[in-house]
Design a protein around this motif. Structure first.
Motif, PDB file in Angstrom:
ATOM      1  N   LEU A  37      45.502  32.024  37.341  1.00 42.54           N
ATOM      2  CA  LEU A  37      44.341  32.775  37.816  1.00 42.54           C
ATOM      3  C   LEU A  37      43.108  32.412  37.004  1.00 42.54           C
ATOM      4  O   LEU A  37      43.189  32.239  35.791  1.00 42.54           O
ATOM      5  CB  LEU A  37      44.576  34.279  37.696  1.00 42.54           C
ATOM      6  CG  LEU A  37      45.510  34.917  38.712  1.00 42.54           C
ATOM      7  CD1 LEU A  37      45.706  36.382  38.380  1.00 42.54           C
ATOM      8  CD2 LEU A  37      44.982  34.740  40.122  1.00 42.54           C
ATOM      9  N   LYS A  40      40.392  37.732  38.950  1.00 42.38           N
ATOM     10  CA  LYS A  40      40.859  38.681  39.955  1.00 42.38           C
ATOM     11  C   LYS A  40      40.000  39.921  39.806  1.00 42.38           C
ATOM     12  O   LYS A  40      40.003  40.561  38.761  1.00 42.38           O
ATOM     13  CB  LYS A  40      42.336  39.008  39.751  1.00 42.38           C
ATOM     14  CG  LYS A  40      42.948  39.736  40.933  1.00 42.38           C
ATOM     15  CD  LYS A  40      44.442  39.962  40.730  1.00 42.38           C
ATOM     16  CE  LYS A  40      45.186  38.844  41.395  1.00 42.38           C
ATOM     17  NZ  LYS A  40      46.539  39.189  41.798  1.00 42.38           N
ATOM     18  N   GLU A  47      39.594  36.809  44.418  1.00 44.51           N
ATOM     19  CA  GLU A  47      40.614  36.216  43.554  1.00 44.51           C
ATOM     20  C   GLU A  47      40.415  34.710  43.605  1.00 44.51           C
ATOM     21  O   GLU A  47      40.197  34.146  44.675  1.00 44.51           O
ATOM     22  CB  GLU A  47      42.026  36.561  44.045  1.00 44.51           C
ATOM     23  CG  GLU A  47      43.112  35.886  43.240  1.00 44.51           C
ATOM     24  CD  GLU A  47      44.502  36.120  43.804  1.00 44.51           C
ATOM     25  OE1 GLU A  47      45.287  35.160  43.828  1.00 44.51           O
ATOM     26  OE2 GLU A  47      44.808  37.254  44.236  1.00 44.51           O
ATOM     27  N   GLY A  49      41.763  30.814  41.619  1.00 47.37           N
ATOM     28  CA  GLY A  49      42.686  30.204  40.684  1.00 47.37           C
ATOM     29  C   GLY A  49      43.120  28.814  41.111  1.00 47.37           C
ATOM     30  O   GLY A  49      42.532  28.207  42.012  1.00 47.37           O
TER      31      GLY A  49
END
Length: 116
Positions: A37, A40, A47, A49
């Motif tokens: 990640l 978030k 989100e 990543g």
């Protein structure tokens, strides 16, 4: 990571990834995911990543708008209405919320993603 601009260096080659498990809804093969990640937000929105996935085929449903920049590997996405999207290193795809279909990973792929 605490930062006013969350970031990861070496996104295309980074090796300190976390085991995210077997790909659910497998139809063929045993795809396995790892990732990292970057950020978030509240209620998981947004989100972002890095996602890496090994070969296999599975069903998928995209819950929110998702932008993916593929930096390695090769895969085919086939929507439930028959559209075919071939991806390889350098491809960028914007999957709209509600997109459904199948993913077939031919060569382990890596992408940098953002779910809105």
């Amino acid at each position: 990571m605490t930062s006013s601009a969350p970031h990861l260096h070496q996104a295309s080659t980074r090796t300190d990834l976390v085991d995210w498990g077997a790909q659910p809804d497998a139809m063929e093969g045993a795809s396995h995911s790892t990732g990292r990640l970057v950020h978030k937000g509240p209620n998981n929105q947004p989100e972002s990543g890095i996602w890496v996935c090994t070969p296999g085929r599975w069903r998928l449903s995209i819950p929110r708008d998702e932008l993916c920049h593929f930096v390695a590997g090769r895969a085919t996405y086939r929507s439930d209405v028959g559209e075919v999207i071939e991806v390889s290193a350098g491809s960028v795809v914007m999957f709209p919320a509600g997109w459904t279909g199948e993913c077939t990973v031919h060569e382990t792929m890596r992408n940098v993603y953002m779910l809105a």
